[in-house]
Design a protein around this motif. Structure first.
Motif, PDB file in Angstrom:
ATOM      1  N   ARG A  96       4.351  -9.487   9.262  1.00  0.00           N
ATOM      2  CA  ARG A  96       3.668  -8.446  10.049  1.00  0.00           C
ATOM      3  C   ARG A  96       4.499  -7.170  10.086  1.00  0.00           C
ATOM      4  O   ARG A  96       3.989  -6.065   9.905  1.00  0.00           O
ATOM      5  N   GLU A  97       5.802  -7.300  10.294  1.00  0.00           N
ATOM      6  CA  GLU A  97       6.697  -6.140  10.319  1.00  0.00           C
ATOM      7  C   GLU A  97       6.702  -5.435   8.959  1.00  0.00           C
ATOM      8  O   GLU A  97       6.735  -4.213   8.885  1.00  0.00           O
ATOM      9  N   ALA A 148       2.918   0.487   5.956  1.00  0.00           N
ATOM     10  CA  ALA A 148       1.856   1.445   6.270  1.00  0.00           C
ATOM     11  C   ALA A 148       2.429   2.755   6.800  1.00  0.00           C
ATOM     12  O   ALA A 148       1.841   3.823   6.597  1.00  0.00           O
ATOM     13  N   GLU A 149       3.581   2.706   7.475  1.00  0.00           N
ATOM     14  CA  GLU A 149       4.179   3.911   8.059  1.00  0.00           C
ATOM     15  C   GLU A 149       4.908   4.752   7.014  1.00  0.00           C
ATOM     16  O   GLU A 149       4.908   5.978   7.095  1.00  0.00           O
ATOM     17  N   GLU A 150       5.525   4.104   6.055  1.00  0.00           N
ATOM     18  CA  GLU A 150       6.333   4.840   5.081  1.00  0.00           C
ATOM     19  C   GLU A 150       5.531   5.849   4.266  1.00  0.00           C
ATOM     20  O   GLU A 150       5.944   7.001   4.146  1.00  0.00           O
ATOM     21  N   ALA A 171      12.576  -4.410   6.731  1.00  0.00           N
ATOM     22  CA  ALA A 171      11.499  -5.378   6.917  1.00  0.00           C
ATOM     23  C   ALA A 171      11.359  -6.269   5.683  1.00  0.00           C
ATOM     24  O   ALA A 171      11.096  -7.473   5.799  1.00  0.00           O
ATOM     25  N   ALA A 231      11.243   0.039   6.159  1.00  0.00           N
ATOM     26  CA  ALA A 231      10.510  -0.773   5.176  1.00  0.00           C
ATOM     27  C   ALA A 231      11.480  -1.657   4.389  1.00  0.00           C
ATOM     28  O   ALA A 231      11.192  -2.832   4.136  1.00  0.00           O
ATOM     29  N   LYS A 252       6.000 -13.289  11.597  1.00  0.00           N
ATOM     30  CA  LYS A 252       6.448 -12.064  12.281  1.00  0.00           C
ATOM     31  C   LYS A 252       7.059 -11.088  11.274  1.00  0.00           C
ATOM     32  O   LYS A 252       6.796  -9.884  11.322  1.00  0.00           O
ATOM     33  N   LEU A 289       4.314  -5.412   6.692  1.00  0.00           N
ATOM     34  CA  LEU A 289       3.040  -4.706   6.509  1.00  0.00           C
ATOM     35  C   LEU A 289       2.981  -3.434   7.348  1.00  0.00           C
ATOM     36  O   LEU A 289       2.507  -2.392   6.888  1.00  0.00           O
ATOM     37  N   ALA A 290       3.474  -3.509   8.589  1.00  0.00           N
ATOM     38  CA  ALA A 290       3.459  -2.330   9.470  1.00  0.00           C
ATOM     39  C   ALA A 290       4.355  -1.223   8.916  1.00  0.00           C
ATOM     40  O   ALA A 290       3.960  -0.052   8.875  1.00  0.00           O
ATOM     41  N   SER A 291       5.552  -1.605   8.480  1.00  0.00           N
ATOM     42  CA  SER A 291       6.463  -0.586   7.945  1.00  0.00           C
ATOM     43  C   SER A 291       5.947  -0.056   6.610  1.00  0.00           C
ATOM     44  O   SER A 291       6.144   1.116   6.294  1.00  0.00           O
TER      45      SER A 291
END
Length: 189
Positions: free
Chosen positions: A167-168, A174-176, A127, A124, A164, A170-172
């Motif tokens: 997007r990375e 959500a994972e953290e 990113a 995160a 890009k 936002l994805a990270s």
């Protein structure tokens, strides 16, 4: 942003060893294995060679010189006591192995979750840095296009890179929280 701050505080306040120690002290399956271990240890003690407490009896007669004392102890001559002791020792060894296996499992699971939480936090942060760089690159490219030093194709490519990176991010992001929640559940926080 909240998850990044929480992740930073979480990672700073908890070392891998502390995480394992916390998980070992709060894991319910480990508590169950400890209880079985203690029960098996008690069964070994109660099935020792002298299974029952000895009985002591004494007497003294007021008339004459008669003094008597006796100690009696029940022992098994058919081997049931030795077999019960051997069985209890085997159950104790199995409970001891199950406790050790449970400790190793909890430790491995906690270490894995700790690594996942740290990796998610670092991803995160990376990113976020990547998005910041892509935003700066886009601003620089817009300035170059404004003075005629760059083409609109470069501008579109810079916008694509920023998208890009977003997007990375936002994805990270959500994972953290998921990784931190899993880690928190294991260590009881």
């Amino acid at each position: 942003m909240f998850s990044l701050l929480f992740g930073t505080a979480f990672a700073a306040s908890l070392s891998p060893g502390d995480a394992v120690a916390a998980a070992l002290s709060s894991n319910p399956s480990l508590a169950e294995a400890k209880a079985e271990y203690e029960a098996a240890r008690g069964a070994v003690r109660s099935s020792a060679f002298l299974r029952e407490n000895p009985e002591i009896d004494g007497g003294y007669a007021l008339l004459g010189d008669r003094v008597s004392a006796s100690i009696s102890q029940s022992i098994s001559i058919s081997g049931e006591g030795m077999n019960a002791n051997a069985s209890a020792k085997a159950r104790f060894a199995a409970a001891e192995a199950a406790l050790e296996r449970a400790k190793l499992h909890v430790s491995a699971e906690t270490r894995s979750a700790y690594v996942a939480a740290v990796v998610a936090h670092r991803a995160a942060a990376l990113a976020g840095s990547s998005f910041e760089l892509a935003t700066r690159q886009l601003a620089a490219t817009e300035a170059k296009v404004g003075v005629g030093e760059s083409s609109t194709l470069d501008l579109h490519l810079a916008r694509l890179e920023q998208a890009k990176a977003a997007r990375e991010l936002l994805a990270s992001g959500a994972e953290e929280p998921t990784a931190l929640a899993e880690m928190g559940a294991l260590v009881g926080r």
